[in-house]
Every structure is written in C-alpha cells, then in structure tokens.
Design a protein around this motif. Structure first.
Motif, PDB file in Angstrom:
ATOM      1  N   GLU A  63      33.047  49.468  40.534  1.00  0.00           N
ATOM      2  CA  GLU A  63      34.066  48.485  40.930  1.00  0.00           C
ATOM      3  C   GLU A  63      35.493  49.033  40.842  1.00  0.00           C
ATOM      4  OE1 GLU A  63      33.420  44.671  39.109  1.00  0.00           O
ATOM      5  OE2 GLU A  63      31.329  44.642  39.715  1.00  0.00           O
ATOM      6  N   HIS A  69      38.954  41.934  35.208  1.00  0.00           N
ATOM      7  CA  HIS A  69      37.797  41.367  35.916  1.00  0.00           C
ATOM      8  C   HIS A  69      36.781  40.854  34.905  1.00  0.00           C
ATOM      9  CE1 HIS A  69      34.291  40.913  38.342  1.00  0.00           C
ATOM     10  NE2 HIS A  69      33.714  42.025  37.928  1.00  0.00           N
ATOM     11  N   HIS A 108      33.338  38.136  33.773  1.00  0.00           N
ATOM     12  CA  HIS A 108      32.091  37.472  34.169  1.00  0.00           C
ATOM     13  C   HIS A 108      31.882  36.291  33.225  1.00  0.00           C
ATOM     14  CE1 HIS A 108      29.981  41.466  35.751  1.00  0.00           C
ATOM     15  NE2 HIS A 108      31.132  41.235  36.354  1.00  0.00           N
ATOM     16  N   HIS A 154      29.440  36.124  40.926  1.00  0.00           N
ATOM     17  CA  HIS A 154      29.729  37.382  40.239  1.00  0.00           C
ATOM     18  C   HIS A 154      30.829  37.224  39.188  1.00  0.00           C
ATOM     19  CE1 HIS A 154      30.790  41.937  40.772  1.00  0.00           C
ATOM     20  NE2 HIS A 154      31.067  41.505  39.559  1.00  0.00           N
TER      21      HIS A 154
HETATM   22 ZN   LIG Z   1      31.718  42.601  37.912  1.00  0.00          ZN
END
Ligand SMILES: [Zn+2]
Length: 207
Positions: A78, A96, A98, A172
C-alpha cells in the motif's frame, strides 16, 4: 512532543497510540510521514510488523517509487497509495487504519460512493472547517488488490479536490492525511469519531 520531535520517535509513538485505540489490529494499517520532499523520502513502518510493537529504529525510508532506501524489511504494497496521496493532495503524513466502524460503514455506504457527515461540532477539528453547519462528503472507493490501479484511481479522484482529509476503501479501511504528522493524527481522530457517531446514529434510529 511539543518541540519538533525526532520524526522516528514521533511516528512510532503515533503508530503505537493508534494501535492502542484498536484502529490497527494485528499488522493492519499503515502509516507514513514525509521527511524530505526533493528527492522524496517517506518514513514508514515496514510491511507485516505488529503495529503495537513498532520502535523508532524499525521504521524504513522509501523513495518516490516505493523502494526501500534505508532500514530493514519490505515496504507495504500500500506504499503506492501513500505516495499517490502525498503527490496529489500534498500531504505531509498519511495514516491508514482498519477500525471496526470505518470498515463496516465503508461497506454499508459503498453503493452511494460516499458518506455525508453534517451538523456536528467535531467537524471543526478538520482544517478549514469553521462551523458545525458544514457537510463533509467522505468518498468511498472500491477496494482492489491491484495497487497500481488503485493509486491511479486515487490520483484522479483527489485531483478534482485538493481540500480533502481522507477517503474510505470499501470493506477495507480509512485513509486520512494532513500537512504534518500531528495534523494528520488530528484528522484521523476526528474522522474515526464521526464514523463511530454515524454508526451509532444508524443503530439508534433503527430502534
Ligand atoms: Zn489496509
């Protein structure tokens, strides 16, 4: 933390704090900070490490192509998405996560392509928003394992709107960013708060 902390100490502290909040369980999520613009250098956690255990010396440096130029370990797949956000939105840090709420809502609202969040005082924590009487459109892009394609989609999506704070990938997670690491952290905390609120409002109105 108040006087320009060492970027490695600051970023590893932010990562551990996010893990403690339950927004990056296991090896989930990824976090980066621009430490040099020309040529571009991103400081980030290597792929596959437990985000609760990241130490300053574990962080790697990657270049504008996502290649590791300093440190041990591989760059996450990513990384290309972080680079796209840095390039197009001019971000100084990209976080980022989750989390349960961002994952659930990103799937629930995926058919609409965005979540509209309006009317909350906490919106004012986002740079440039000065009143609760504002609407934040949080875009939702389809998830993909093809990071090249996803990074192109992010670039074309963000290209139209530089005044942005984050987006969701369906099923995601959330990407949030800011001019600095601590502005990105503030934006992430505000967005996670607003998403949890949105979820709880849905369950409240269904009773
Ligand atoms: Zn991810």
């Amino acid at each position: 933390m108040l006087h320009s902390p060492d970027p490695r100490i600051a970023l590893s502290w932010v990562i551990q704090d996010i893990h403690t909040k339950g927004w990056a369980p296991g090896t989930g999520g990824n976090f980066s900070q621009v430490i040099q613009r020309d040529p571009l250098r991103l400081l980030m956690a290597p792929s596959g490490v437990d985000k609760g255990l990241v130490q300053p010396g574990d962080l790697i440096e990657v270049d504008a192509q996502g290649q590791v130029v300093d440190g041990e370990g591989k760059a996450s797949a990513e990384t290309l998405l972080h680079l796209a956000i840095v390039e197009v939105a001019g971000a100084g840090a990209v976080l980022h996560t989750h989390s349960v709420f961002n994952t659930l809502l990103s799937m629930h609202y995926a058919p609409q392509g965005a979540i509209a969040i309006a009317g909350y005082e906490m919106l004012k924590g986002l740079q440039g928003i000065t009143t609760h009487d504002s609407t934040l459109p949080l875009p939702i892009l389809p998830n993909s394992q093809d990071m090249g394609q996803l990074s192109d989609e992010i670039k074309s999506h963000l290209g139209a709107d530089r005044q942005s704070y984050g987006f969701l990938l369906a099923g995601h997670g959330l990407y949030a960013w800011g001019d600095t690491l601590f502005q990105a952290r503030r934006h992430l905390e505000i967005l996670e708060f607003l998403l949890e609120l949105t979820y709880r409002k849905l369950t409240l109105s269904s009773q």
